[in-house]
Design a protein around this motif. Structure first.
Motif, PDB file in Angstrom:
ATOM      1  N   GLU A  28       0.829  -1.211   0.000  1.00 19.18           N
ATOM      2  CA  GLU A  28       0.000   0.000   0.000  1.00 19.18           C
ATOM      3  C   GLU A  28       0.864   1.261   0.000  1.00 19.18           C
ATOM      4  OE1 GLU A  28      -3.834  -1.846   2.338  1.00 19.18           O
ATOM      5  OE2 GLU A  28      -2.138  -1.077   3.482  1.00 19.18           O
ATOM      6  N   ILE A  29       1.941   1.250   0.766  1.00 15.93           N
ATOM      7  CA  ILE A  29       2.849   2.406   0.778  1.00 15.93           C
ATOM      8  C   ILE A  29       3.497   2.569  -0.588  1.00 15.93           C
ATOM      9  CG2 ILE A  29       5.100   3.178   1.658  1.00 15.93           C
ATOM     10  CD1 ILE A  29       2.807   3.972   3.387  1.00 15.93           C
ATOM     11  N   TRP A  30       3.910   1.470  -1.195  1.00 14.64           N
ATOM     12  CA  TRP A  30       4.525   1.538  -2.527  1.00 14.64           C
ATOM     13  C   TRP A  30       3.538   2.117  -3.540  1.00 14.64           C
ATOM     14  CZ3 TRP A  30       3.261  -0.858  -7.138  1.00 14.64           C
ATOM     15  CH2 TRP A  30       4.196  -0.716  -8.157  1.00 14.64           C
ATOM     16  N   ALA A  31       2.306   1.600  -3.540  1.00 11.79           N
ATOM     17  CA  ALA A  31       1.289   2.084  -4.479  1.00 11.79           C
ATOM     18  C   ALA A  31       0.962   3.552  -4.198  1.00 11.79           C
ATOM     19  CB  ALA A  31       0.027   1.231  -4.384  1.00 11.79           C
ATOM     20  N   GLY A  32       0.867   3.912  -2.930  1.00 15.83           N
ATOM     21  CA  GLY A  32       0.609   5.300  -2.573  1.00 15.83           C
ATOM     22  C   GLY A  32       1.715   6.222  -3.069  1.00 15.83           C
TER      23      GLY A  32
END
Length: 181
Positions: A28-32
């Motif tokens: 999720e952090i990567w996608a964000g």
């Protein structure tokens, strides 16, 4: 040896959460981060396009707007898991160390599970209906935005379920520095 009593260090990291939950948070952090950079580049392209008309592209604004919506949805689960959402902390101070404190945390997590599942279900219904409507410039189906909403709310439900089983342990705190890389 020192005269100080030895105590176990209290960590704010969610080490008591299962590996898949920690991996989900990393994804999720990567996608964000990807969506954040799309917002940044879309806005910068718009700014440059005002001063250099030859490179102006109307789609840059749409990319930035759609990326902002996707960023909001895709990081919802991460923020729920890291307590980055709005919380009433008055009860935390009053009930700290009492059994009712754990009951309150379980209740809050169950409410979040129900809410996230309801929103994920509505997102799924909107995905089914949104393939006919497209965005103005990129002609991207609106359903794609609801896919991000579905992913984010499903993730929020998963994080909330994990919080139910970890209600009697210290909760992780949102650490902005871990988002810096």
């Amino acid at each position: 040896m020192s005269d100080k009593p030895q105590t176990a260090p209290v960590s704010d990291s969610p080490a008591h959460f299962p590996g898949p939950i920690r991996w989900l948070a990393r994804i999720e952090i990567w996608a964000g981060t990807v969506f954040f950079w799309l917002i940044f580049f879309g806005v910068m392209w718009q700014v440059l396009g005002r001063y250099v008309p030859a490179i102006a592209w109307v789609g840059a604004g749409e990319v930035a707007r759609l990326s902002m919506v996707a960023l909001t949805f895709i990081t919802a689960g991460y923020l729920i898991g890291k307590n980055g959402h709005i919380v009433i902390e008055v009860f935390d101070a009053i009930l700290q160390g009492k059994r009712l404190f754990t009951v309150l945390r379980v209740f809050a997590a169950v409410v979040m599970v129900i809410t996230c599942i309801a929103l994920a279900w509505e997102s799924l219904l909107m995905i089914e209906q949104g393939w006919r409507r497209v965005t103005t410039v990129l002609h991207m189906p609106i359903a794609v935005l609801y896919v991000f909403a579905f992913i984010g709310f499903t993730s929020g439900a998963i994080h909330s379920i994990a919080k139910i089983f970890a209600a009697n342990r210290p909760e992780p705190k949102l650490d902005i520095s871990e988002m810096e890389g």
